[in-house]
Structure formats: structure tokens, C-alpha cells
Design a protein around this motif. Structure first.
Motif, PDB file in Angstrom:
ATOM      1  N   TYR A  60      56.575  29.954  28.003  1.00  0.00           N
ATOM      2  CA  TYR A  60      57.858  29.435  27.999  1.00  0.00           C
ATOM      3  C   TYR A  60      58.642  29.351  26.630  1.00  0.00           C
ATOM      4  CZ  TYR A  60      56.544  28.278  32.718  1.00  0.00           C
ATOM      5  OH  TYR A  60      56.118  28.230  33.865  1.00  0.00           O
ATOM      6  N   VAL A  61      59.990  29.531  26.416  1.00  0.00           N
ATOM      7  CA  VAL A  61      60.911  29.214  25.497  1.00  0.00           C
ATOM      8  C   VAL A  61      60.870  27.690  25.284  1.00  0.00           C
ATOM      9  CG1 VAL A  61      62.980  29.260  26.529  1.00  0.00           C
ATOM     10  CG2 VAL A  61      62.784  29.625  23.857  1.00  0.00           C
ATOM     11  N   ASP A  62      60.916  27.181  24.007  1.00  0.00           N
ATOM     12  CA  ASP A  62      60.788  25.764  24.048  1.00  0.00           C
ATOM     13  C   ASP A  62      61.968  24.738  24.581  1.00  0.00           C
ATOM     14  OD1 ASP A  62      59.492  25.363  20.497  1.00  0.00           O
ATOM     15  OD2 ASP A  62      58.272  25.927  22.283  1.00  0.00           O
ATOM     16  N   SER A  63      62.930  25.540  24.812  1.00  0.00           N
ATOM     17  CA  SER A  63      64.089  24.759  25.246  1.00  0.00           C
ATOM     18  C   SER A  63      63.935  24.493  26.891  1.00  0.00           C
ATOM     19  CB  SER A  63      65.520  25.515  25.130  1.00  0.00           C
ATOM     20  OG  SER A  63      65.394  27.048  25.452  1.00  0.00           O
ATOM     21  N   VAL A  64      63.174  25.332  27.407  1.00  0.00           N
ATOM     22  CA  VAL A  64      62.945  25.262  28.991  1.00  0.00           C
ATOM     23  C   VAL A  64      61.553  24.451  29.316  1.00  0.00           C
ATOM     24  CG1 VAL A  64      64.456  27.019  29.239  1.00  0.00           C
ATOM     25  CG2 VAL A  64      61.823  27.253  29.376  1.00  0.00           C
ATOM     26  N   LYS A  65      60.821  24.212  28.484  1.00  0.00           N
ATOM     27  CA  LYS A  65      59.366  23.773  28.757  1.00  0.00           C
ATOM     28  C   LYS A  65      59.588  22.427  29.509  1.00  0.00           C
ATOM     29  CE  LYS A  65      56.575  25.812  25.111  1.00  0.00           C
ATOM     30  NZ  LYS A  65      55.881  25.764  24.009  1.00  0.00           N
ATOM     31  N   GLY A  66      58.827  22.354  30.622  1.00  0.00           N
ATOM     32  CA  GLY A  66      58.944  21.015  31.433  1.00  0.00           C
ATOM     33  C   GLY A  66      60.066  20.922  32.326  1.00  0.00           C
ATOM     34  N   ARG A  67      60.880  22.059  32.258  1.00  0.00           N
ATOM     35  CA  ARG A  67      62.077  21.929  33.380  1.00  0.00           C
ATOM     36  C   ARG A  67      62.016  23.137  34.399  1.00  0.00           C
ATOM     37  NH1 ARG A  67      67.313  22.490  31.618  1.00  0.00           N
ATOM     38  NH2 ARG A  67      66.628  23.739  29.713  1.00  0.00           N
ATOM     39  N   PHE A  68      61.600  24.343  33.723  1.00  0.00           N
ATOM     40  CA  PHE A  68      61.537  25.468  34.326  1.00  0.00           C
ATOM     41  C   PHE A  68      60.132  26.016  34.658  1.00  0.00           C
ATOM     42  CE2 PHE A  68      65.798  27.811  32.828  1.00  0.00           C
ATOM     43  CZ  PHE A  68      66.281  26.452  33.205  1.00  0.00           C
ATOM     44  N   THR A  69      59.926  26.582  35.835  1.00  0.00           N
ATOM     45  CA  THR A  69      58.571  27.015  36.218  1.00  0.00           C
ATOM     46  C   THR A  69      58.607  28.577  36.487  1.00  0.00           C
ATOM     47  OG1 THR A  69      57.630  24.830  36.852  1.00  0.00           O
ATOM     48  CG2 THR A  69      56.773  26.888  37.497  1.00  0.00           C
ATOM     49  N   ILE A  70      57.946  29.406  36.041  1.00  0.00           N
ATOM     50  CA  ILE A  70      57.919  30.661  36.203  1.00  0.00           C
ATOM     51  C   ILE A  70      56.666  31.006  37.378  1.00  0.00           C
ATOM     52  CG2 ILE A  70      56.456  31.455  34.462  1.00  0.00           C
ATOM     53  CD1 ILE A  70      57.968  34.252  34.512  1.00  0.00           C
ATOM     54  N   SER A  71      56.918  31.881  38.291  1.00  0.00           N
ATOM     55  CA  SER A  71      55.849  32.105  39.103  1.00  0.00           C
ATOM     56  C   SER A  71      56.001  33.371  39.749  1.00  0.00           C
ATOM     57  CB  SER A  71      55.538  30.988  40.356  1.00  0.00           C
ATOM     58  OG  SER A  71      56.756  30.970  41.270  1.00  0.00           O
ATOM     59  N   ARG A  72      55.010  34.039  40.708  1.00  0.00           N
ATOM     60  CA  ARG A  72      54.965  35.198  41.251  1.00  0.00           C
ATOM     61  C   ARG A  72      54.127  35.417  42.637  1.00  0.00           C
ATOM     62  NH1 ARG A  72      52.921  39.077  36.953  1.00  0.00           N
ATOM     63  NH2 ARG A  72      53.278  40.872  38.606  1.00  0.00           N
ATOM     64  N   ASP A  73      54.660  36.145  43.428  1.00  0.00           N
ATOM     65  CA  ASP A  73      54.063  36.261  44.754  1.00  0.00           C
ATOM     66  C   ASP A  73      53.541  38.011  44.856  1.00  0.00           C
ATOM     67  OD1 ASP A  73      53.160  36.865  47.468  1.00  0.00           O
ATOM     68  OD2 ASP A  73      54.029  35.356  48.107  1.00  0.00           O
ATOM     69  N   ASN A  74      52.307  38.465  44.372  1.00  0.00           N
ATOM     70  CA  ASN A  74      52.186  39.613  44.470  1.00  0.00           C
ATOM     71  C   ASN A  74      52.299  40.265  45.685  1.00  0.00           C
ATOM     72  OD1 ASN A  74      51.957  39.851  41.518  1.00  0.00           O
ATOM     73  ND2 ASN A  74      50.073  39.475  41.607  1.00  0.00           N
ATOM     74  N   ALA A  75      51.786  39.441  46.701  1.00  0.00           N
ATOM     75  CA  ALA A  75      51.955  40.087  48.337  1.00  0.00           C
ATOM     76  C   ALA A  75      53.359  40.332  48.691  1.00  0.00           C
ATOM     77  CB  ALA A  75      51.225  39.091  49.124  1.00  0.00           C
ATOM     78  N   LEU A  79      59.090  37.837  41.914  1.00  0.00           N
ATOM     79  CA  LEU A  79      58.960  37.060  40.858  1.00  0.00           C
ATOM     80  C   LEU A  79      60.205  35.889  41.126  1.00  0.00           C
ATOM     81  CD1 LEU A  79      57.974  36.557  37.778  1.00  0.00           C
ATOM     82  CD2 LEU A  79      60.217  37.719  37.262  1.00  0.00           C
ATOM     83  N   TYR A  80      59.702  34.650  40.529  1.00  0.00           N
ATOM     84  CA  TYR A  80      60.714  33.524  40.784  1.00  0.00           C
ATOM     85  C   TYR A  80      60.672  32.650  39.309  1.00  0.00           C
ATOM     86  CZ  TYR A  80      59.161  34.537  45.525  1.00  0.00           C
ATOM     87  OH  TYR A  80      58.860  34.949  46.797  1.00  0.00           O
ATOM     88  N   LEU A  81      61.749  31.942  39.430  1.00  0.00           N
ATOM     89  CA  LEU A  81      62.240  31.135  38.337  1.00  0.00           C
ATOM     90  C   LEU A  81      62.637  29.762  39.005  1.00  0.00           C
ATOM     91  CD1 LEU A  81      61.891  30.558  35.274  1.00  0.00           C
ATOM     92  CD2 LEU A  81      64.397  31.078  35.214  1.00  0.00           C
ATOM     93  N   GLN A  82      61.736  28.780  39.246  1.00  0.00           N
ATOM     94  CA  GLN A  82      62.202  27.220  39.593  1.00  0.00           C
ATOM     95  C   GLN A  82      62.916  26.485  38.278  1.00  0.00           C
ATOM     96  OE1 GLN A  82      62.277  26.226  42.754  1.00  0.00           O
ATOM     97  NE2 GLN A  82      63.560  24.318  41.723  1.00  0.00           N
ATOM     98  N   MET A  83      64.036  26.277  38.438  1.00  0.00           N
ATOM     99  CA  MET A  83      64.989  25.615  37.166  1.00  0.00           C
ATOM    100  C   MET A  83      65.224  24.078  37.816  1.00  0.00           C
ATOM    101  SD  MET A  83      67.100  28.726  35.852  1.00  0.00           S
ATOM    102  CE  MET A  83      68.209  28.956  37.587  1.00  0.00           C
ATOM    103  N   ASN A  84      64.710  23.204  36.971  1.00  0.00           N
ATOM    104  CA  ASN A  84      65.233  21.681  37.378  1.00  0.00           C
ATOM    105  C   ASN A  84      65.796  21.390  36.181  1.00  0.00           C
ATOM    106  OD1 ASN A  84      63.732  21.975  39.814  1.00  0.00           O
ATOM    107  ND2 ASN A  84      61.713  21.443  38.820  1.00  0.00           N
ATOM    108  N   SER A  85      66.356  20.052  36.290  1.00  0.00           N
ATOM    109  CA  SER A  85      66.869  19.298  35.516  1.00  0.00           C
ATOM    110  C   SER A  85      67.938  20.080  34.484  1.00  0.00           C
ATOM    111  CB  SER A  85      66.168  18.454  34.421  1.00  0.00           C
ATOM    112  OG  SER A  85      65.186  17.733  35.118  1.00  0.00           O
TER     113      SER A  85
END
Lengths: 116, 107
Positions: A60-75, A79-85
Motif C-alpha cells: 500500500y501507499v503510506d497515505s492509505v495504510k490502515g484505512r484501505f484493504t485490497i483483496s481478490r476473489d480468483n473464482a 479485485l476489490y478495494l475496501q476503503m474506510n475512514s
């Protein structure tokens, strides 16, 4: 044809959350690293995060660490990006991109606006 | 944080050569990539791994590297090359960074 289609953008209040999705088609999604990149209105490109083929490594870039989460579902070839705060400075067009010999291709982007 | 520095703008007449530089301390150790972005469109990679050109990208686009500077060269510039160009690389921790961007104007 290799294609990436983002969705999930919209207007959200500061402190709120949003989940972006990126649907991939035309290639074997599970074989590639994937990235999220954003571009604030009238500004340059900013890489946000990337994820390994099996999801075991994420950066992650420093400015989003702890707030954003990247994930994926290969099935689901997704691709996802959960963005909080969320903050006003997170306002941008968010692009997903396949990570191979450069970021290529890119989706058309989805606009996230953080405002009260 | 790691930065890649580009000139804000480059102006060139049709048929001439445009050179866009990108400077960063880690460039001797990390590959550089170049992207073209036209208004209202997503970026497109025009050079990868310092000097490789993807299929479908015109031969007038080339890339080179020397020390802490990489260069995108557009030979025989055409009106359709007017766009914003961004370099991109990685830092020592593996996170990516984009350059500040260069607007190429074809006079």
C-alpha cells in the motif's frame, strides 16, 4: 479481449466507507498481480495498492495504510478495494490495472467523492 | 517518501523529437515504465522495463536509461501524441510510485 470494469464509486461523507470492485475478463485473472491507482481531479496518478496472484502479498501507499484493504476473489475474477475512514483527499477516479510488463490494461475508472 | 521528478511541460513542433526525463534515486536498480494519458481516458503503457515497447505502440516511442534518469523519446512527433506522460517505478520496499507527469504540447 482483455477488459477491466470498475464499479462501486459514489458520494460518501468524510469518515465513511466504500467498497470498489473490478471485474476482469479476457485473461486468466489468477495468473497476475493486480493494482489500484487513483487520480484526483486535475492531478497526477497515484498508485494505491497491489496484490499478488494468490493474495498472499499486499502493498500500500503510506497515505492509505490502515484505512484501505485490497483483496481478490480468483473464482469470481474480481479485485476489490475496501476503503474506510475516507477523507476529502481520497476524492479521485480509481482505476484497477493488471500488473504485468507495466500496468496494462487499465479499466475506465470509477469516481469516488468524499464530501459532506 | 520516494519521488520521481519530471518536467511539467514539453513543447515540440510536428515532426520534431520530444524528450521527457524522469529522475529518481532508485532508477539504477528498478525498471521504469512510461504511460500516455489523453484527456478523459485511462492511461496506456507505451514503454515497459526501461526500453521495451508493447505491441501496438508506434516505433517512434522509445525509452532509455542512464544512472538515476530515464528518458522517453518520441521521434517524429505527431499531433495525436499530445497528452500527459507519466513515468512509474518502484522503491526498495516494492511499492510503486508515479512521476509528477509531463504535459506534451504539439505546436
Amino acid at each position: 479481449e482483455v477488459q477491466l470494469v470498475e464499479s462501486g464509486g459514489g458520494l460518501v461523507q468524510p469518515g465513511g466507507s466504500l467498497r470498489l470492485s473490478c471485474a476482469a475478463s479476457g485473461f486468466t485473472f489468477s495468473n497476475y498481480w493486480m493494482s489500484w491507482v487513483r487520480q484526483a481531479p486535475g492531478k497526477g496518478l497515484e498508485w494505491v495498492a497491489n496484490i499478488k496472484q494468490d493474495g498472499s502479498e499486499k502493498y500500500y501507499v503510506d497515505s492509505v495504510k490502515g484505512r484501505f484493504t485490497i483483496s481478490r476473489d480468483n473464482a469470481k475474477n474480481s479485485l476489490y478495494l475496501q476503503m474506510n475512514s475516507l477523507r476529502a483527499e481520497d476524492t479521485a477516479v480509481y482505476y484497477c490495472a493488471r500488473d504485468y510488463e507495466g500496468l496494462d490494461p487499465w479499466g475506465q475508472g470509477t469516481l469516488v467523492t468524499v464530501s459532506s | 517518501s520516494y519521488e520521481l521528478t519530471q518536467p511539467p511541460s514539453v513543447s515540440v513542433s510536428p515532426g520534431q523529437t520530444a524528450r521527457i526525463t524522469c529522475s529518481g534515486d532508485a532508477l539504477p536498480k528498478q525498471y521504469a515504465y512510461w504511460y500516455q494519458q489523453k484527456p478523459g481516458q485511462a492511461p496506456v503503457v507505451v514503454i515497459y522495463k526501461d526500453s521495451e515497447r508493447p505491441s501496438g505502440i508506434p516505433e517512434r516511442f522509445s525509452g532509455s536509461s542512464s544512472g538515476t534518469t530515464v528518458t522517453l523519446t518520441i521521434s517524429g512527433v505527431q499531433a495525436e501524441d499530445e497528452a500527459d506522460y507519466y513515468c512509474q517505478s518502484a522503491d526498495s520496499s516494492g511499492t510503486y510510485v508515479f512521476g509528477t507527469g509531463t504535459k506534451v504540447t504539439v505546436l
